[in-house]
Design an enzyme around this catalytic site. Sequence first.
Site, PDB file in Angstrom:
ATOM      1  N   THR A 102      74.864  86.502 100.415  1.00  0.00           N
ATOM      2  CA  THR A 102      74.938  85.173 100.490  1.00  0.00           C
ATOM      3  C   THR A 102      74.587  84.331 101.522  1.00  0.00           C
ATOM      4  OG1 THR A 102      77.009  83.391  99.583  1.00  0.00           O
ATOM      5  CG2 THR A 102      77.822  84.758 100.774  1.00  0.00           C
TER       6      THR A 102
ATOM      7  N   LYS B 233      70.228  85.015 101.526  1.00  0.00           N
ATOM      8  CA  LYS B 233      70.098  85.309 100.736  1.00  0.00           C
ATOM      9  C   LYS B 233      67.973  85.854 100.453  1.00  0.00           C
ATOM     10  CE  LYS B 233      73.103  83.902  96.989  1.00  0.00           C
ATOM     11  NZ  LYS B 233      73.633  82.596  95.933  1.00  0.00           N
TER      12      LYS B 233
ATOM     13  N   ASP C  89      72.322  85.536  89.674  1.00  0.00           N
ATOM     14  CA  ASP C  89      72.354  83.827  89.592  1.00  0.00           C
ATOM     15  C   ASP C  89      71.820  83.414  88.070  1.00  0.00           C
ATOM     16  OD1 ASP C  89      74.093  83.286  91.498  1.00  0.00           O
ATOM     17  OD2 ASP C  89      72.553  83.058  92.785  1.00  0.00           O
TER      18      ASP C  89
ATOM     19  N   GLY D  13      67.918  73.178  95.497  1.00  0.00           N
ATOM     20  CA  GLY D  13      68.313  74.560  97.043  1.00  0.00           C
ATOM     21  C   GLY D  13      68.236  75.792  95.889  1.00  0.00           C
TER      22      GLY D  13
ATOM     23  N   LYS E 182      61.232  69.903  99.027  1.00  0.00           N
ATOM     24  CA  LYS E 182      61.673  71.154  98.500  1.00  0.00           C
ATOM     25  C   LYS E 182      61.132  70.748  97.173  1.00  0.00           C
ATOM     26  CE  LYS E 182      66.132  72.680 100.737  1.00  0.00           C
ATOM     27  NZ  LYS E 182      67.475  72.203 101.099  1.00  0.00           N
TER      28      LYS E 182
END
Length: 302
Positions: A74, A78, A115, A142, A169
């Site tokens: 985590t 990751k 995920d 994110g 991003k």
Amino acid sequence: MYKETEIAIVRGMTKLIGLIGRNIAYTLSPPMHNTMFRTMGLDYVYVPLPVEPEHLKDAIAGIKALNFVGVNVTIPYKEEVIPLLDWISDDARDIGAVNTVKVEDDSTLSGYNTDVYGFLQSVKEELNFVPQDKRILVIGAGGAGRAIATGCVKEGAKRVVLVDIISEKLENLKKDLLSLSPTTEIVGYLPNETEKIETELSNIDLVANATPIGMNPQDKPPIPLNSLNKQAVVFDAIYAVKETATMRSARLAGCSAAINGIGMLVHQGAKGFELWTGKKPDTKLMRKVVESHIYENQNLLE
Ligand code: NAP
């Protein structure tokens, strides 16, 4: 409500699984997995493994040396863990992040991202939503936002609208998504591009919040949802509160259904469980365990 009454018995043959991360004191993964091991009669134990950045390489070598079956990975590792692995799945490569590692029989390390599966399974089960041919707006580019947007593009979404406060991003995720599907329309906005976002919202099928904003009752959602199309459904990746600011706002805007991130958390865990043990866990029981920890032991949220 589910109550934990038994203590896991660790024996000489017990197989080890862990969670590598930083600041993981309040993780819900150990109770979720350990309850399933106990109820399914599987001789495994899941333990927290807090690791400082300078020790990540040693920690990953350590899971091999100590004969772990696997680990979850985590925040903040990751992405950083990827070069330390021997193989990664397509989802992990497309997102650029691994959350589940399996130590194979030949001691090589395989990395997965569960995920995406967790999100897709949760919206399918709880909102009857599949991304194919749909318009989806994702707030936050994110870790969670990348997984959600990637899952939607790979499942054939018609249009994916990204909103993030950092244009770099946004651009990076847009570029990565476009390389996965030339047919999905991908656009990105800063939250202050309100008119464009309002137009998108009036025509959207699913809104996903993938920012941490909205945990407190006085919080506002990361973007206003007044113009939300009433037929739209809403997903919030936050799992620590029952109704987040985004969910509340969607309800007030007349939206038909809104869920939090517990389902995603449970299903990403269930997929890892299956990779490690070869067995499918009861996700309803996993959910009860998580809910009992979140909603009854409020200290978990401090
Ligand atoms: P993250 O990597 O920090 O991503 C959040 C992103 O949202 C960042 O890019 C952030 O920008 C951006 N952002 C912040 N405020 C915004 C706003 N007002 N409008 C648009 N974008 C904004 O965090 P994460 O790991 O993806 O986690 C996000 C949330 O998802 C957390 O609540 C986490 O607990 C949850 N989560 C749930 C699951 C699950 O299984 N249910 C899995 C993973 C994560 P800055 O970097 O500038 O702040």
